[in-house]
Design a protein around this motif. Structure first.
Motif, mmCIF file in Angstrom:
data_model
loop_
_atom_site.group_PDB
_atom_site.id
_atom_site.type_symbol
_atom_site.label_atom_id
_atom_site.label_comp_id
_atom_site.label_asym_id
_atom_site.label_seq_id
_atom_site.Cartn_x
_atom_site.Cartn_y
_atom_site.Cartn_z
ATOM 1 N N ALA A 278 27.439 8.021 -11.330
ATOM 2 C CA ALA A 278 27.559 9.025 -12.382
ATOM 3 C C ALA A 278 26.198 9.417 -12.948
ATOM 4 N N GLU A 279 26.103 10.663 -13.390
ATOM 5 C CA GLU A 279 24.913 11.112 -14.121
ATOM 6 C C GLU A 279 24.976 10.535 -15.530
ATOM 7 N N ILE A 280 23.886 9.926 -15.969
ATOM 8 C CA ILE A 280 23.831 9.296 -17.289
ATOM 9 C C ILE A 280 22.991 10.159 -18.219
ATOM 10 N N LEU A 281 23.568 10.531 -19.357
ATOM 11 C CA LEU A 281 22.859 11.386 -20.306
ATOM 12 C C LEU A 281 21.929 10.589 -21.210
ATOM 13 N N CYS A 282 22.376 9.443 -21.673
ATOM 14 C CA CYS A 282 21.550 8.521 -22.466
ATOM 15 C C CYS A 282 22.359 7.252 -22.695
ATOM 16 N N GLU A 283 21.733 6.274 -23.296
ATOM 17 C CA GLU A 283 22.404 5.008 -23.603
ATOM 18 C C GLU A 283 22.690 4.921 -25.096
ATOM 19 N N VAL A 284 23.883 4.457 -25.445
ATOM 20 C CA VAL A 284 24.202 4.126 -26.830
ATOM 21 C C VAL A 284 23.824 2.664 -27.010
ATOM 22 N N ALA A 285 22.841 2.413 -27.866
ATOM 23 C CA ALA A 285 22.248 1.075 -27.936
ATOM 24 C C ALA A 285 22.790 0.224 -29.076
ATOM 25 N N GLY A 286 23.236 0.847 -30.163
ATOM 26 C CA GLY A 286 23.707 0.055 -31.292
ATOM 27 C C GLY A 286 24.256 0.934 -32.396
ATOM 28 N N PHE A 287 24.846 0.297 -33.402
ATOM 29 C CA PHE A 287 25.384 1.040 -34.539
ATOM 30 C C PHE A 287 25.473 0.121 -35.744
ATOM 31 N N ALA A 288 25.640 0.733 -36.900
ATOM 32 C CA ALA A 288 25.926 -0.035 -38.114
ATOM 33 C C ALA A 288 26.721 0.834 -39.068
ATOM 34 N N MET A 289 27.531 0.170 -39.875
ATOM 35 C CA MET A 289 28.347 0.845 -40.877
ATOM 36 C C MET A 289 28.196 0.098 -42.196
ATOM 37 N N THR A 290 27.964 0.831 -43.276
ATOM 38 C CA THR A 290 27.845 0.218 -44.597
ATOM 39 C C THR A 290 28.631 1.025 -45.613
ATOM 40 N N SER A 291 28.866 0.410 -46.755
ATOM 41 C CA SER A 291 29.485 1.104 -47.874
ATOM 42 C C SER A 291 28.564 0.999 -49.087
ATOM 43 N N ASP A 292 28.367 2.133 -49.773
ATOM 44 C CA ASP A 292 27.551 2.109 -50.992
ATOM 45 C C ASP A 292 28.215 1.301 -52.094
ATOM 46 N N ALA A 293 29.542 1.371 -52.140
ATOM 47 C CA ALA A 293 30.312 0.683 -53.189
ATOM 48 C C ALA A 293 29.780 1.019 -54.578
ATOM 49 N N SER A 294 29.474 2.317 -54.778
ATOM 50 C CA SER A 294 28.880 2.673 -56.069
ATOM 51 C C SER A 294 29.443 3.949 -56.680
ATOM 52 N N ASP A 295 29.561 5.037 -55.909
ATOM 53 C CA ASP A 295 29.978 6.304 -56.491
ATOM 54 C C ASP A 295 30.744 7.111 -55.449
ATOM 55 N N ILE A 296 31.718 7.892 -55.882
ATOM 56 C CA ILE A 296 32.562 8.614 -54.941
ATOM 57 C C ILE A 296 31.845 9.805 -54.312
ATOM 58 N N VAL A 297 30.835 10.372 -54.985
ATOM 59 C CA VAL A 297 30.143 11.533 -54.419
ATOM 60 C C VAL A 297 28.623 11.398 -54.346
ATOM 61 N N MET A 298 28.005 10.616 -55.211
ATOM 62 C CA MET A 298 26.545 10.512 -55.213
ATOM 63 C C MET A 298 26.077 9.518 -54.151
ATOM 64 N N PRO A 299 25.145 9.911 -53.277
ATOM 65 C CA PRO A 299 24.680 9.003 -52.226
ATOM 66 C C PRO A 299 23.780 7.904 -52.768
ATOM 67 N N SER A 300 23.700 6.833 -52.020
ATOM 68 C CA SER A 300 22.885 5.676 -52.397
ATOM 69 C C SER A 300 21.782 5.450 -51.373
ATOM 70 N N LYS A 301 20.556 5.346 -51.843
ATOM 71 C CA LYS A 301 19.433 5.061 -50.949
ATOM 72 C C LYS A 301 19.619 3.709 -50.273
ATOM 73 N N ALA A 302 20.085 2.740 -51.021
ATOM 74 C CA ALA A 302 20.230 1.393 -50.471
ATOM 75 C C ALA A 302 21.284 1.356 -49.366
ATOM 76 N N GLY A 303 22.406 2.045 -49.574
ATOM 77 C CA GLY A 303 23.455 2.057 -48.564
ATOM 78 C C GLY A 303 23.002 2.723 -47.280
ATOM 79 N N ALA A 304 22.298 3.845 -47.406
ATOM 80 C CA ALA A 304 21.781 4.547 -46.231
ATOM 81 C C ALA A 304 20.743 3.698 -45.507
ATOM 82 N N ALA A 305 19.873 3.056 -46.256
ATOM 83 C CA ALA A 305 18.828 2.219 -45.651
ATOM 84 C C ALA A 305 19.439 1.039 -44.906
ATOM 85 N N ARG A 306 20.456 0.414 -45.496
ATOM 86 C CA ARG A 306 21.082 -0.726 -44.817
ATOM 87 C C ARG A 306 21.759 -0.299 -43.515
ATOM 88 N N ALA A 307 22.299 0.914 -43.489
ATOM 89 C CA ALA A 307 22.935 1.401 -42.267
ATOM 90 C C ALA A 307 21.904 1.627 -41.162
#
Length: 402
Positions: A244-273
């Motif tokens: 098969a022709e390979i387009l790229c490799e998926v090497a890893g992933f992460a999922m986190t929750s801010d656990a802080s606000d329903i709409v405002m993003p969190s720098k810490a949550g994004a950084a941990r992800a």
């Protein structure tokens, strides 16, 4: 642990009705955002979006299928066909029994909801079509993909707002990597561009009336889009064995929750992800050359994401290229990470970095190389794809050039 690669890609979005059309538009810095066209648009304050043009359901599906397929399902089936045909796979026997589909969507059949609420509450009808529920349910697209392609393994839908497709692709990746399935069809789709869908987003007061300008100091909000992105994730050894022709490799992933606000993003949550995705993939931060940003064009998201990137990458942040293709195709909500994964594949495979168009004024709080307005040629070995959703749900994928 198995290595996981992408052997097929398909899409429908405001930039194109296929992957080649979409990548060509990204290279050109084309804008797919324009005036919306649907019933009662004149009643809206927001009248622009990344609407799919030239997609005719009647030419693709028969009358019985159209009665069952909401627009988000139609997009998904078209993108899945392109991806699976590119992969060259045929799902029979043991492969069919183990292969599955995991897709993301935030709203499912929003157009079907909208049409039928109108019928009952505005037009006074007392009956709706008997297929309304199977047409609007969030798992409709995944179900129809599994039925069309004989995918009899693990199949389900993930709904985590704007991170839905990244979460879905992460689950598909984990299943292939663990050996649960040799092949998974995955991605996401959304079609909220109808009167009710846009009116609901208007209420948040985060929408732009004129353009999506991520990272630009004069940005004034996000712009909705619609479409689908679907991929074939495959065990590397399985793909190699069949040539098969390979387009790229998926090497890893992460999922986190801010656990802080329903709409405002969190720098810490994004950084941990982002940190988690690098750790999961065994990648040093200095290896990353490109990040496809969540980059919505809102003041809160853009500066928070840039701050998180600076925290994670330190001095290497100055060497990174980071762009938001939402400036071109709009925010595809639950399908956005899937459409944006195409920009990562283009960076890794073709050495072309999709630009952030609409960039007009530098913002000191977004002082990174955002690849403004014009695509760039550059060798990239590792890319990240970010998705940070309402509810504080974050999902980041790490991809590697092969």
């Amino acid at each position: 642990m198995k290595r996981v690669v992408i052997t097929g890609a398909g899409t429908i979005n405001a930039l194109g009705l296929s992957v080649p059309e979409t990548l060509a538009a990204m290279r050109e810095g084309k804008c797919g955002i324009g005036p919306l066209e649907f019933r009662d648009v004149e009643r809206l304050a927001i009248r622009i979006g990344g609407q799919v043009r030239g997609f005719e359901a009647e030419g693709r599906y028969n009358r019985q299928q159209i009665a069952l397929y909401d627009r988000f399902t139609q997009f998904t089936l078209a993108a899945a066909r392109e991806a699976i045909e590119q992969s060259g796979l045929t799902f029979t026997d043991e492969l069919a029994a183990r292969a599955g589909v995991v897709l993301g969507t935030a709203g499912g059949g929003v157009s079907t909801w909208d049409d039928n609420y109108r019928a009952v509450y505005e037009e006074g009808k007392n009956r709706v079509h008997p297929f309304v529920v199977p047409k609007l349910m969030n798992n409709a697209a995944a179900s129809h993909v599994s039925m069309e392609w004989n995918l009899r393994g693990p199949s389900f839908t993930v709904s985590t707002a704007c991170a839905s497709s990244n979460h879905a692709m992460a689950q598909a990746f984990a299943m292939v990597r663990s050996g649960m399935s040799p092949v998974m069809v995955t991605g996401g789709s959304e079609s909220m561009l109808c009167f009710g869908g846009v009116k609901a987003w208007e209420g948040l007061r985060v929408m732009s009336r004129d353009a999506c300008r991520p990272f630009s100091a004069n940005r004034n909000g996000m712009v909705q889009g619609e479409g689908a992105g679907v991929f074939v994730f495959e065990d590397y050894d399985h793909a190699r064995a069949r040539g098969a022709e390979i387009l790229c490799e998926v090497a890893g992933f992460a999922m986190t929750s801010d656990a802080s606000d329903i709409v405002m993003p969190s720098k810490a949550g994004a950084a941990r992800a982002m940190q988690g995705a690098l750790a999961d993939a065994g990648i040093n931060r200095e290896e990353v050359g490109y990040i496809n940003a969540h980059g919505t064009g809102t003041a809160a998201n853009d500066k928070t994401e840039c701050a998180a990137v600076a925290d994670v990458f330190g001095t290497h942040a100055d060497q990174l290229m980071i762009s938001s293709t939402k400036s071109m195709h709009g925010h595809v909500i639950g399908g956005t990470g899937a459409v944006e994964l195409l920009a990562c594949i283009m960076a890794l495979r073709d050495g072309v970095i999709a630009p952030t168009i609409g960039y007009e004024e530098p913002d000191p709080e977004c002082a990174l190389d955002v690849v403004p307005n014009e695509a760039r040629d550059a060798r990239v070995d590792v890319a990240l794809s970010n998705a940070f959703a309402f509810g504080g749900m974050n999902a980041v994928l790490a991809l590697r050039r092969t």
